[in-house]
Design an enzyme around this catalytic site. Structure first.
Site, PDB file in Angstrom:
ATOM      1  N   ASP A  25       0.669  -0.939   0.142  1.00 41.20           N
ATOM      2  CA  ASP A  25       0.350   0.108  -0.145  1.00 41.20           C
ATOM      3  C   ASP A  25       0.499   1.066   0.229  1.00 41.20           C
ATOM      4  O   ASP A  25       0.472   2.444  -0.041  1.00 41.20           O
ATOM      5  CB  ASP A  25      -1.111   0.375   0.857  1.00 41.20           C
ATOM      6  N   TYR A  45       1.084   2.078  15.583  1.00 40.21           N
ATOM      7  CA  TYR A  45       2.595   2.079  15.942  1.00 40.21           C
ATOM      8  C   TYR A  45       2.752   3.491  16.881  1.00 40.21           C
ATOM      9  O   TYR A  45       2.039   4.712  17.102  1.00 40.21           O
ATOM     10  CB  TYR A  45       3.038   2.470  14.700  1.00 40.21           C
ATOM     11  N   LYS A  75      -0.945  -5.470  13.960  1.00 40.96           N
ATOM     12  CA  LYS A  75       0.347  -5.671  13.637  1.00 40.96           C
ATOM     13  C   LYS A  75       1.377  -4.237  13.949  1.00 40.96           C
ATOM     14  O   LYS A  75       0.684  -3.607  14.041  1.00 40.96           O
ATOM     15  CB  LYS A  75       0.280  -5.345  12.123  1.00 40.96           C
TER      16      LYS A  75
END
Length: 265
Positions: free
Chosen positions: A27, A147, A178
């Site tokens: 992506d 993140y 993730k």
């Protein structure tokens, strides 16, 4: 019935025998443009499919250019959020697709990116909540890429921040989370133990050493991780097909780093 639909779709993006997965995100074009490795999407997808990747991640507009009409099957995860490196707020992700649109495009799962600690965290979490509800309604698996990135974050690989990120994904209803690898099996075990859904690791910036990549993968599996979602270190590799095979050997066959290096020659 939506639960059954989710179960069926999960088997398209996970190895049904191991419950683990090798995902290759592609992506990057939205955020940084057509970088090497994903200029020709059809060829890029073909190479990782031949290597045995379980799924790819791409934006909605490139499904027509990158998904399968021949060769090995591969799961399709459509990414729902994005930003560009040209923005004054590159870490602030906006929704650019919906779960319903992904369903119409034939997705096996959807993904969303959230940067906790960013000034616009509250908006990204709000979007996360909306997407989580829609994914549950449609029986669509949700991969959350989370993140720690912001003023309060001194080291985004610090286990205290990474395990918080993973737990946020779990708390918000993601089916797979993730996060970044924390550097050792011991520290990453803390991340996995605090999350009740499968945890996969990001690959990060392009690395120079095949061994370093494979040791990171092995460390995450030894800690109880459920696989990888590695982009540039796969699709920019000199032989992305073999790199996927090497990673898959560790993830889905419990192979060693030396055995995986043997695949790369």
């Amino acid at each position: 019935m939506t639960f059954l639909g989710k179960q069926i779709r999960m088997e398209r993006i996970l190895n049904r025998n191991t419950g683990r997965t090798v995902i290759v995100p592609m992506d990057h074009g939205l955020s940084v443009g057509p970088i090497p490795g994903v200029i020709d999407m059809r060829n890029a997808v073909r190479k990782v499919a031949e290597g045995g990747a379980n799924a790819i991640v791409e934006h909605k507009g490139l499904v027509k250019a990158g998904h399968r009409r021949e060769g090995n099957d591969i799961g399709l995860i459509i990414h729902l959020s994005g930003s560009t490196s040209l923005s004054p707020f590159p870490n602030s992700k906006s929704l650019v697709c919906s779960v319903e649109e992904a369903v119409k495009l034939g997705a096996d799962a959807v993904s969303i990116h959230v940067n906790i600690g960013d000034d616009n965290e509250k908006d990204m979490l709000k979007d996360f909540g909306l997407v989580s509800y829609e994914a549950r309604t449609w029986g669509m698996p949700l991969l959350a890429m989370i993140y720690p990135r912001g003023e309060k974050i001194k080291d985004e690989y610090d286990v205290k921040f990474v395990k918080h990120a993973a737990r946020i994904g779990d708390e918000m209803g993601a089916d797979i989370v993730k996060v970044s690898y924390t550097g050792s099996p011991e520290s990453f075990r803390e991340v996995v133990s605090g999350c009740s859904v499968p945890v996969v690791i990001a690959g990060g910036e392009k690395m120079d050493s095949d061994q370093a990549i494979l040791e990171m993968v092995k460390g995450s599996i030894d800690a109880g991780g459920s696989g990888v979602s590695i982009g540039r270190n796969v699709f920019q590799h000199r032989d992305s097909t073999r790199m996927v095979r090497a990673i898959s050997l560790i993830v889905n066959e419990n192979g060693t780093v030396d055995e995986a290096l043997g695949i790369l020659g």
